[in-house]
Design a protein around this motif. Structure first.
Motif, PDB file in Angstrom:
ATOM      1  N   TYR A  48       0.842  -1.216   0.000  1.00  0.00           N
ATOM      2  CA  TYR A  48       0.000   0.000   0.000  1.00  0.00           C
ATOM      3  C   TYR A  48       0.871   1.256   0.000  1.00  0.00           C
ATOM      4  O   TYR A  48       0.562   2.244  -0.689  1.00  0.00           O
ATOM      5  CB  TYR A  48      -0.942  -0.013   1.213  1.00  0.00           C
ATOM      6  CG  TYR A  48      -1.763   1.247   1.350  1.00  0.00           C
ATOM      7  CD1 TYR A  48      -2.639   1.652   0.343  1.00  0.00           C
ATOM      8  CD2 TYR A  48      -1.652   2.051   2.486  1.00  0.00           C
ATOM      9  CE1 TYR A  48      -3.388   2.821   0.461  1.00  0.00           C
ATOM     10  CE2 TYR A  48      -2.390   3.216   2.620  1.00  0.00           C
ATOM     11  CZ  TYR A  48      -3.254   3.600   1.600  1.00  0.00           C
ATOM     12  OH  TYR A  48      -3.978   4.759   1.707  1.00  0.00           O
ATOM     13  N   ALA A  49       1.978   1.193   0.731  1.00  0.00           N
ATOM     14  CA  ALA A  49       2.864   2.372   0.799  1.00  0.00           C
ATOM     15  C   ALA A  49       3.367   2.777  -0.586  1.00  0.00           C
ATOM     16  O   ALA A  49       3.616   3.954  -0.841  1.00  0.00           O
ATOM     17  CB  ALA A  49       4.047   2.071   1.727  1.00  0.00           C
ATOM     18  N   THR A  50       3.475   1.807  -1.490  1.00  0.00           N
ATOM     19  CA  THR A  50       3.964   2.137  -2.839  1.00  0.00           C
ATOM     20  C   THR A  50       2.852   2.668  -3.748  1.00  0.00           C
ATOM     21  O   THR A  50       3.123   3.127  -4.848  1.00  0.00           O
ATOM     22  CB  THR A  50       4.611   0.899  -3.521  1.00  0.00           C
ATOM     23  OG1 THR A  50       3.566  -0.048  -3.823  1.00  0.00           O
ATOM     24  CG2 THR A  50       5.659   0.244  -2.648  1.00  0.00           C
ATOM     25  N   LEU A  51       1.589   2.568  -3.296  1.00  0.00           N
ATOM     26  CA  LEU A  51       0.439   2.890  -4.160  1.00  0.00           C
ATOM     27  C   LEU A  51      -0.483   3.926  -3.566  1.00  0.00           C
ATOM     28  O   LEU A  51      -1.526   4.231  -4.148  1.00  0.00           O
ATOM     29  CB  LEU A  51      -0.454   1.640  -4.333  1.00  0.00           C
ATOM     30  CG  LEU A  51       0.116   0.349  -4.846  1.00  0.00           C
ATOM     31  CD1 LEU A  51      -0.879  -0.767  -4.621  1.00  0.00           C
ATOM     32  CD2 LEU A  51       0.410   0.489  -6.323  1.00  0.00           C
ATOM     33  N   ARG A  52      -0.122   4.417  -2.382  1.00  0.00           N
ATOM     34  CA  ARG A  52      -1.063   5.174  -1.553  1.00  0.00           C
ATOM     35  C   ARG A  52      -1.835   6.233  -2.354  1.00  0.00           C
ATOM     36  O   ARG A  52      -3.067   6.243  -2.337  1.00  0.00           O
ATOM     37  CB  ARG A  52      -0.315   5.816  -0.383  1.00  0.00           C
ATOM     38  CG  ARG A  52      -1.240   6.564   0.572  1.00  0.00           C
ATOM     39  CD  ARG A  52      -0.501   7.127   1.769  1.00  0.00           C
ATOM     40  NE  ARG A  52      -0.178   6.113   2.759  1.00  0.00           N
ATOM     41  CZ  ARG A  52       1.041   5.675   3.020  1.00  0.00           C
ATOM     42  NH1 ARG A  52       2.081   6.168   2.364  1.00  0.00           N
ATOM     43  NH2 ARG A  52       1.251   4.767   3.941  1.00  0.00           N
ATOM     44  N   GLU A  53      -1.107   7.073  -3.078  1.00  0.00           N
ATOM     45  CA  GLU A  53      -1.799   8.200  -3.727  1.00  0.00           C
ATOM     46  C   GLU A  53      -2.762   7.736  -4.789  1.00  0.00           C
ATOM     47  O   GLU A  53      -3.905   8.187  -4.868  1.00  0.00           O
ATOM     48  CB  GLU A  53      -0.774   9.161  -4.331  1.00  0.00           C
ATOM     49  CG  GLU A  53      -0.243  10.101  -3.286  1.00  0.00           C
ATOM     50  CD  GLU A  53       0.761  11.087  -3.837  1.00  0.00           C
ATOM     51  OE1 GLU A  53       0.673  11.405  -5.036  1.00  0.00           O
ATOM     52  OE2 GLU A  53       1.629  11.500  -3.060  1.00  0.00           O
ATOM     53  N   GLU A  54      -2.311   6.794  -5.609  1.00  0.00           N
ATOM     54  CA  GLU A  54      -3.171   6.311  -6.705  1.00  0.00           C
ATOM     55  C   GLU A  54      -4.415   5.612  -6.165  1.00  0.00           C
ATOM     56  O   GLU A  54      -5.522   5.812  -6.665  1.00  0.00           O
ATOM     57  CB  GLU A  54      -2.405   5.309  -7.561  1.00  0.00           C
ATOM     58  CG  GLU A  54      -1.504   5.931  -8.599  1.00  0.00           C
ATOM     59  CD  GLU A  54      -0.729   4.845  -9.335  1.00  0.00           C
ATOM     60  OE1 GLU A  54      -1.182   4.433 -10.401  1.00  0.00           O
ATOM     61  OE2 GLU A  54       0.297   4.400  -8.802  1.00  0.00           O
TER      62      GLU A  54
END
Ligand SMILES: Cc1ncc(COP(=O)(O)O)c(C=O)c1O
Length: 413
Positions: A48-54
């Motif tokens: 999730y940390a790698t995708l949070r904004e999207e």
């Protein structure tokens, strides 16, 4: 690094163990000073940390439009997923178990029919068949792939057999050709359980591209996982997809027009929005899993702990990285003490579960390979976000175990 507690693991390694290292593993790994790590079995927060904004944007967009069931976001994901696997159609459903039940019902399976199911898979594979009224008939597995064995499947065919349900277990694509020949010989349907194999391929063909009904789970820990339950069925057959879409929505093709009795089993828009974001990363995540798997498998090449086969013609997606060890339970505890979480997939072959024993499945000894695997297999952590440091830590822990307990090599059957 997720936890602390200093200690020299490398100092205790024997020369014999050091000899196992493949050239691809750094030679200083066993000698490095390392701290105790906590390596979880799956780490969805790291992903999730790698995708949070999207992901946050996609979810907020659904909240703003408030179209929660069906609609453009779900249809968009369905088309993207169909394109990804190489099928013409995709129907999102509530979970992977329903995907199989609905696919079985769309194929016309029901009471009185028998469906061949491997003894080594998650319970839901068989449960979904029972839930459509048909009877799962268990089949032993292949000693190398741990998948449904075609010779055992051929022996299990009776006058009542109507279908086979092979499972692309652990993320390894099955060679379907012998099953297609068997199906042709006996006039059987083939349904495919791809719950663990999103993006796996064999001979350049992605699982799901066969045109048959193929079933997926988007359970959060899967290679393509939702933020809740979700599933899908893909196919290239227009009649089957139409029937399946009716079955998932109370047997209706249009609102309040119920021509058959169905289910309420729909993929919701919040999950579809998350899945559309994640689908863009799936290939690179699968690639990272393959790289990690190769590193661990290479390190174990000459050890008594057997790694999974790395098939050359097959893009394995390593949903699970399953090793075999003659002292599995001891190894599991040993790794837990080192902060490494593991799993067992699966500890009880399906014919021996309480549910299927009550329903008359054969007893102990009926599926010798599945039964002996159940006491030897262990799934190590495997996900894209694992660091090289964590992988090396796992390798060193495995080597320390062999040095301390000298497990015998499991038989090759
Ligand atoms: C092989 C297999 N089949 C079916 C399922 C069922 O999927 P779900 O949990 O989404 O119902 C799973 C999920 O774990 C699975 O691994």
């Amino acid at each position: 690094m997720r936890n602390a507690d200093a200690g020299h693991v490398g100092q205790h390694l024997s020369a014999k163990q050091l000899g196992w290292f493949d050239a691809s593993v750094p030679s200083n790994i066993a000698l490095m000073k390392t701290t105790m790590l906590h390596v979880p079995f799956v780490d969805l927060r790291a992903q999730y940390a790698t995708l949070r904004e999207e992901v946050n944007t996609a979810v907020l967009t659904v909240l703003e439009t408030s179209q929660f069931i069906g609609g453009a976001v779900v249809e968009k994901f369905e088309q993207e997923f169909a394109d990804f696997v190489g099928a013409r159609y995709c129907a999102g459903v509530a979970n992977g178990t329903d995907a199989i039940t609905l696919a079985a019902r769309a194929s016309g399976l029901g009471p009185g029919d028998e469906v061949l199911v491997p003894a080594n898979t998650f319970f839901a594979t068989a449960e979904a068949i029972s839930n459509c009224g048909a009877r799962p008939v268990f089949v032993d597995v292949d000693p190398i792939t741990f998948h449904m064995d075609v010779a055992s499947a051929a022996k299990a065919v009776t006058d009542r057999t109507k279908a086979m349900l092979p499972v692309h277990l652990y993320g390894r694509a099955m060679d379907m050709r012998p099953f297609e020949a068997l199906a042709e010989q006996h006039g059987l349907w083939i349904l495919e359980d791809c719950a663990q194999a999103h993006g796996a391929s064999i001979g350049g063909k992605t699982v799901g591209s066969s045109g048959r009904l193929t079933c997926y789970s988007f359970y959060p820990g899967k290679n393509l996982g939702a933020y809740g339950d979700g599933g899908a069925v893909t196919t290239s057959n227009p009649e089957l997809i139409q029937r399946l879409r009716m079955l998932r929505d109370h047997g209706s093709a249009a609102k309040y027009d119920h021509s058959i009795v169905g289910w309420n089993s729909r993929l919701d828009a919040l999950q579809a929005a998350v899945l559309s974001v994640k689908l863009r990363y799936l290939q690179s995540w699968n690639e990272a899993r393959r790289k990690h798997a190769k590193r661990v498998a290479s390190a174990l090449r000459n050890s008594p702990i057997l790694p999974p086969e790395l098939p050359g013609h097959n893009q394995h997606v390593f949903h699970l990285f399953v090793i075999r060890c003659s002292q599995r339970d001891k190894l599991k505890c040993f790794l837990a003490d080192k902060g490494i979480q593991t799993g067992i997939h699966y500890p009880v072959p399906l014919h021996l579960t309480g549910a299927y024993q009550t329903l008359g499945a054969p007893g102990k000894g009926a599926m010798p390979i599945a039964e002996s695997l159940a006491s030897e297999i262990l799934s190590l952590p495997m996900y894209a976000e694992l660091s090289d440091e964590e992988i090396d830590y796992i390798i060193v822990a495995l080597m320390e175990f062999v040095d301390a307990f000298a497990p015998s090599t499991p038989s090759k059957f």
